[in-house]
Design a protein around this motif. Structure first.
Motif, short mmCIF file in Angstrom:
data_model
loop_
_atom_site.label_atom_id
_atom_site.label_comp_id
_atom_site.label_asym_id
_atom_site.label_seq_id
_atom_site.Cartn_x
_atom_site.Cartn_y
_atom_site.Cartn_z
N UNK A 1 -32.40 38.26 15.03
CA UNK A 1 -32.48 37.31 13.91
C UNK A 1 -33.81 36.57 13.97
N UNK A 2 -34.28 36.18 12.83
CA UNK A 2 -35.43 35.28 12.76
C UNK A 2 -36.75 35.93 13.10
N UNK A 3 -36.86 37.26 12.93
CA UNK A 3 -38.13 37.90 13.25
C UNK A 3 -39.27 37.38 12.37
N UNK A 4 -38.92 36.82 11.20
CA UNK A 4 -39.97 36.34 10.30
C UNK A 4 -40.73 35.18 10.92
N UNK B 1 -39.97 42.89 24.07
CA UNK B 1 -41.18 43.65 23.74
C UNK B 1 -40.84 44.72 22.71
N UNK B 2 -39.74 45.43 22.95
CA UNK B 2 -39.41 46.53 22.07
C UNK B 2 -38.93 46.04 20.70
N UNK B 3 -38.23 44.91 20.68
CA UNK B 3 -37.73 44.39 19.41
C UNK B 3 -38.87 44.14 18.45
N UNK B 4 -39.94 43.54 18.95
CA UNK B 4 -41.05 43.22 18.05
C UNK B 4 -41.84 44.45 17.71
N UNK C 1 -45.21 43.91 11.37
CA UNK C 1 -46.57 44.17 11.86
C UNK C 1 -46.56 45.04 13.10
N UNK C 2 -45.38 45.35 13.65
CA UNK C 2 -45.26 46.18 14.88
C UNK C 2 -46.19 45.68 15.97
N UNK C 3 -46.14 44.41 16.21
CA UNK C 3 -47.08 43.85 17.19
C UNK C 3 -46.69 44.21 18.61
N UNK C 4 -47.69 44.25 19.45
CA UNK C 4 -47.45 44.47 20.87
C UNK C 4 -47.35 43.13 21.56
N UNK C 5 -46.26 42.93 22.25
CA UNK C 5 -46.08 41.70 23.01
C UNK C 5 -46.56 41.96 24.42
#
Lengths: 354, 345
Positions: free
Chosen positions: A136-139, A165-168, A174-178
């Motif tokens: 939830x709340x990825x925005x 890490x994988x969730x984002x 934006x498929x960002x890398x954490x």
């Protein structure tokens, strides 16, 4: 100038092949970003192997000098057989074999894109099938720019940082890398530490975190550290002390917003029944976990149970905008803010449990 | 022997500078002489070493050889007299071992006490600039190291490596000299491990073997600087006015096992304790000359940050780490194993 006579076969080769010229600056990228292989290096005619020094007025003369000395020196590739394996064909094949599954360029902190791609399916299986993760709340996670994810930590092994890490990477538009900051106890574990490093983990220390944030990366911090990972089953969902507030100082200094994150499910994936400490020191661990499956099933006992996971992201908190960068020196304020954010993450965890 | 103050410092640009180089027979020393020969701003190069470097026989015109053995007890007076007589304005101290030796007592006399002699001579003769060669290994491989050590990081060395600790002590002497003689510009260049087709040092010998030990389960990031880049950095340091320590590093890092794979070496995974006992036994029997304490550098990261050299010295490495490695092993890029990443990108 005649070639250096220390090189035994200096006259075996003519002028070095133009394709072997030293690579210049990686074009249009700063030195710090990952460059995906040599394809990026062929920059065509604009390539200048002798960049002028920024601070010298005699840059042109220096470059001419460098060029003269370089021309006079030994070839770029003297074929020194001592440095080769005996059979060239075998040697070539061995090198190709040894490079399988690893990239020949990693980023500054050691993330290997090929190794990351190789482990992707394992993370994806755990994330989607095994843990059935709800997000939830990825925005609230920005699509670009620096930010610090502050999450709770549990479950003896850093499955939660891998899932975050994988969730984002999987679900954020934006498929960002954490870049998760990994505590020393895990980072220096044999095999697991290098693996974490290859897929993006960075040793947790202020210098590394600052460097990553200066490069506008998204970092994940687990301020509970080992204390969080080693909390027992009866203390699950109860957050431990948030370190010494280093992440607050970091946010104030670098101006990065803090995004509170609550992760639920790690506690049940490897429920920690007890900690054995008396022989852990001798094998270099902070403690030896005792779970329903470990050590009874051996290494297989470290595989997680299929618990249901939920991850919630909270709205960003802009500490630097509110208090200013100088507030990083105010110890009382820092510890108060750390406690405040801990309370916020705790509230989010409680909220997720309902 | 009065020290020269800033006011009447010798004119550094008027009739050409005079440089004295200790350790001229090392790779960096020889390359520096080549570059000074080419540069018209330099009038004279004093070569202080126990034997004349081959470049003198090859027709160097500015260089003159003075036999100086840094392990002799009263050599500092001789060097000081020489520096004053020849009006030297820049001293480059590069007489350091590139490889551990079993003669540890001699190595100590040469590196640590030898640096003391050079610094004593500089204190007496008062050159305008002193440049010293050091190594990033002096930071030590420690589990608490950040991924990039900058120049402010403590030089921790290694608890039982004389090879490293002698260099740390030499650096501390240089730092003390800089503190006590603020009118002398002292720059210390900490080179990352230098690799290249012609240089011979600890790392090139280590990576020249067919097999290489890997500490089981550990894979630290490594950093190298190409020999040409290193030589240019030293020249730039002699040219410029920048003071203080500088990390001279190459572009990019790679995990140790990837370095071995790119070189085509066969990794031999060993548990650390076993590897250390084997290395100690081999060291004691003098079969190999790679000190057991250097195994720490295969366990923990020791990578330095070269931002300061870019900013103050104007030095940026031209070779990436991959190209440095390929250059070292004499492999051309189409020699296999190197197109993996380009297909990925």
């Amino acid at each position: 100038m005649p070639p250096d006579d220390t090189d035994p076969i200096a006259d075996d080769l003519g002028a070095p092949d133009a394709s072997h010229a030293p690579d210049g600056d990686w074009p249009s990228m700063s030195d710090d970003v990952y460059v995906g292989g040599d394809a990026e290096l062929a920059s065509g005619d604009s390539y200048d192997p002798y960049p002028a020094a920024a601070d010298t007025d005699d840059g042109a003369e220096q470059r001419e000098l460098e060029r003269r000395v370089d021309e006079g020196r030994t070839p770029v590739y003297p074929l020194d057989d001592r440095r080769r394996l005996p059979l060239p064909g075998l040697w070539r094949r061995w090198r190709a074999f040894a490079m399988r599954g690893r990239a020949d360029m990693v980023d500054d902190f050691g993330r290997d894109p090929i190794a990351t791609a190789r482990w992707e399916w394992v993370l994806d299986f755990l994330y989607a099938k095994w843990f059935r993760t709800e997000v939830r709340g990825l925005e609230h996670v920005p699509a670009h720019g620096r930010a610090i994810l502050i999450a709770n930590h549990a479950g003896s092994l850093p499955y939660d940082s891998a899932m975050l890490l994988h969730a984002i990477r999987r679900d954020h538009p934006a498929r960002r890398d954490v870049r998760p900051l990994v505590e020393d106890a895990v980072f220096h574990l044999p095999w697991l530490g290098p693996l974490m490093n290859r897929i993006g983990g960075v040793r947790a220390c202020p210098e590394n975190a600052e460097r990553l944030l200066e490069k506008d990366e998204l970092i994940a911090v687990f301020p509970e550290g080992v204390k969080g990972m080693s909390k027992l089953w009866r203390d699950r969902y109860r957050l431990q002390r948030f370190g010494r507030g280093g992440f607050v100082k970091l946010a104030l200094k670098t101006g990065a917003p803090i995004i509170p994150v609550a992760v639920i499910g790690a506690e049940e994936a490897l429920p920690l029944l007890g900690r054995v400490t008396w022989f852990a020191k001798s094998v270099g661990l902070p403690y030896v976990p005792v779970t329903p499956t470990f050590p009874w099933l051996g290494p297989a006992g470290l595989l997680p149970l299929p618990s249901k996971w939920k991850i919630a992201f909270g709205p960003p908190i802009d500490l630097a905008g509110e208090y200013g960068a100088a507030a990083a020196e105010d110890r009382l304020l820092v510890s108060r803010l750390a406690e405040q954010i801990r309370g916020q993450v705790q509230a989010m965890v409680d909220d997720l449990r309902r | 022997m009065a020290t020269v103050s800033v006011g009447n410092a010798r004119p550094r640009r008027a009739q050409g500078r005079v440089v004295a180089i200790t350790g001229a027979c090392t790779y960096l020393g020889t390359e520096l002489i080549k570059r000074l020969e080419e540069d018209r701003r330099y009038a004279k190069v004093l070569v202080l070493d126990v034997k004349a470097p081959s470049i003198l026989a090859a027709g160097a015109t500015k260089a003159r050889f003075f036999p100086i053995d840094l392990t002799q007890p009263t050599i500092d007076g001789e060097i000081a007299a020489l520096l004053q007589r020849e009006q030297v304005d820049t001293v480059v101290h590069g007489a350091f071992l590139s490889h551990p030796t079993h003669a540890t007592e001699w190595a100590h006399e040469f590196e640590d006490v030898g640096t003391m002699h050079v610094m004593n001579a500089c204190a007496a003769a008062g050159p305008a600039r002193v440049v010293m060669v050091s190594t990033t290994m002096a930071y030590g491989a420690h589990p608490e190291n950040p991924n990039f050590l900058d120049e402010r990081a403590e030089l921790r060395g290694h608890q039982d490596s004389r090879f490293i600790n002698d260099k740390v002590r030499a650096e501390k002497q240089a730092a003390r000299f800089a503190r006590e003689h603020p009118h002398v510009q002292v720059a210390t260049l900490r080179f990352a491990p230098i690799l290249g087709p012609t240089i011979n040092n600890l790392h090139t010998r280590f990576f020249s073997r067919v097999t290489a030990p890997v500490m089981a389960g550990h894979d630290p990031l490594m950093q190298f600087v190409h020999e040409q880049d290193a030589a240019w950095a030293l020249k730039r340091a002699v040219d410029s006015d920048a003071v203080g320590p500088f990390n001279i590093v190459g572009k990019g890092v790679l995990p140790y096992t990837t370095v071995l794979a790119l070189m085509g070496r066969v990794p031999v995974p060993l548990p650390f304790l076993l590897a250390r006992s084997i290395a100690k036994a081999l060291w004691a029997t003098q079969i190999v000359s790679t000190a057991p304490s250097l195994l720490d550098y295969l366990l923990y990261v020791c990578v330095a940050d070269g931002t300061r050299a870019t900013r103050d010295l104007g030095f940026t490495a031209r070779f990436s780490i991959k190209r440095t490695i390929l250059d070292f092993v004499g492999a051309s890029p189409e020699d296999g194993a190197t197109d993996v990443a380009s297909s990925f990108a």
